[in-house]
Design a protein around this motif. Structure first.
Motif, short mmCIF file in Angstrom:
data_model
loop_
_atom_site.label_atom_id
_atom_site.label_comp_id
_atom_site.label_asym_id
_atom_site.label_seq_id
_atom_site.Cartn_x
_atom_site.Cartn_y
_atom_site.Cartn_z
N THR A 44 -18.94 7.99 60.85
CA THR A 44 -19.10 7.63 62.13
C THR A 44 -17.92 6.73 62.41
O THR A 44 -17.73 5.72 61.63
CB THR A 44 -20.17 6.96 62.58
N ALA A 45 -17.12 6.91 63.37
CA ALA A 45 -15.82 6.08 63.71
C ALA A 45 -16.46 4.75 64.27
O ALA A 45 -17.48 4.93 64.86
CB ALA A 45 -15.12 6.83 64.63
N GLN A 66 -19.09 -3.35 64.87
CA GLN A 66 -18.74 -2.15 64.40
C GLN A 66 -17.72 -2.08 63.16
O GLN A 66 -17.78 -1.37 62.40
CB GLN A 66 -17.99 -1.31 65.62
N ASN A 88 -15.63 8.87 51.80
CA ASN A 88 -15.40 9.91 52.74
C ASN A 88 -15.17 11.11 51.88
O ASN A 88 -13.96 11.49 51.86
CB ASN A 88 -14.38 9.40 53.81
N SER A 118 -15.74 2.95 66.70
CA SER A 118 -15.77 3.06 68.22
C SER A 118 -17.06 3.92 68.69
O SER A 118 -17.16 3.75 69.90
CB SER A 118 -14.48 3.58 68.70
N GLN A 119 -17.44 4.78 67.80
CA GLN A 119 -18.57 5.67 68.15
C GLN A 119 -19.79 5.04 67.98
O GLN A 119 -21.11 5.79 68.10
CB GLN A 119 -18.26 7.09 67.49
N GLU A 156 -17.41 13.23 70.24
CA GLU A 156 -16.77 11.97 70.91
C GLU A 156 -17.58 11.51 72.09
O GLU A 156 -17.91 12.56 72.90
CB GLU A 156 -15.26 12.24 71.14
N ARG A 207 -19.61 12.96 56.67
CA ARG A 207 -18.69 12.69 57.98
C ARG A 207 -19.25 11.13 58.23
O ARG A 207 -20.36 11.04 58.95
CB ARG A 207 -19.43 13.81 59.04
N ALA A 261 -18.60 -0.69 59.56
CA ALA A 261 -17.52 0.60 59.22
C ALA A 261 -17.09 0.30 57.71
O ALA A 261 -17.01 1.06 56.95
CB ALA A 261 -16.32 0.33 60.07
#
Length: 178
Positions: free
Chosen positions: A32-33, A15, A25, A35-36, A167, A30, A19
């Protein structure tokens, strides 16, 4: 009723690496975080949690070695584009996806008919995002390759609307037999 989907969760290290690739940004993008980030197996929709758990109990998870490779985009009719990281071909992943689809069909779930295109969503770009931003992202990362990771479970998630997007909440993990 929760909106549910089944996915493979990625290790934190994967992840984090993904990232680092995110496009700028800027307005209309948008990101993606970390953690998602996940690999979706099947979208179930707005269904009772117990019904989904019952259907998934028929599926025995298998060990899967995933390798992230390359990037791409999906274009929507409304002009939105989804930027994603792809996966090297993986027979074990396709087998799990197929077995899960059969188990869901037997329990009267709608199963997507389009060919399965496993990926990790990195960002969503609304119509109007400068095309050069998207082209630059695709060009910079087209040769992306991350070290393979071994996964031994799949997860059932619920999706909830939050400020800035959705979320995901882990509802249950299904581990491969030891």
């Amino acid at each position: 009723m929760p909106r549910l989907f089944v996915a493979l969760s990625l290790p934190n290290s994967t992840q984090f690496a993904l990232a680092q690739l995110a496009p700028p940004n800027v307005r209309g993008v948008r990101v993606t975080a970390p953690s998602q980030m996940h690999v979706t197996l099947h979208f179930l929709g707005d269904v009772p949690l117990e019904r989904a758990l019952d259907a998934l109990s028929d599926v025995i998870p298998s060990e899967i070695e995933l390798a992230i490779s390359g990037v791409g985009r999906f274009r929507a009719r409304d002009g939105e584009q989804v930027l994603w990281a792809g996966l090297r071909p993986c027979p074990a992943l396709l087998d799990l996806h197929g077995r899960m689809g059969e188990a869901l069909r037997r329990r009267q779930f709608h199963v997507e008919q389009r060919p399965y295109a496993p990926h990790v969503t990195l960002a969503r770009c609304r119509r109007g995002v400068p095309p050069e931003l998207i082209e630059d992202f695709l060009g910079q990362h087209r040769t992306l390759t991350l070290p393979p990771v071994t996964l031994r479970s799949f997860e059932l998630y619920s999706s909830h609307v939050a400020s800035g997007g959705h979320e995901y909440r882990l509802e249950r993990s299904f581990a491969a037999p030891a």
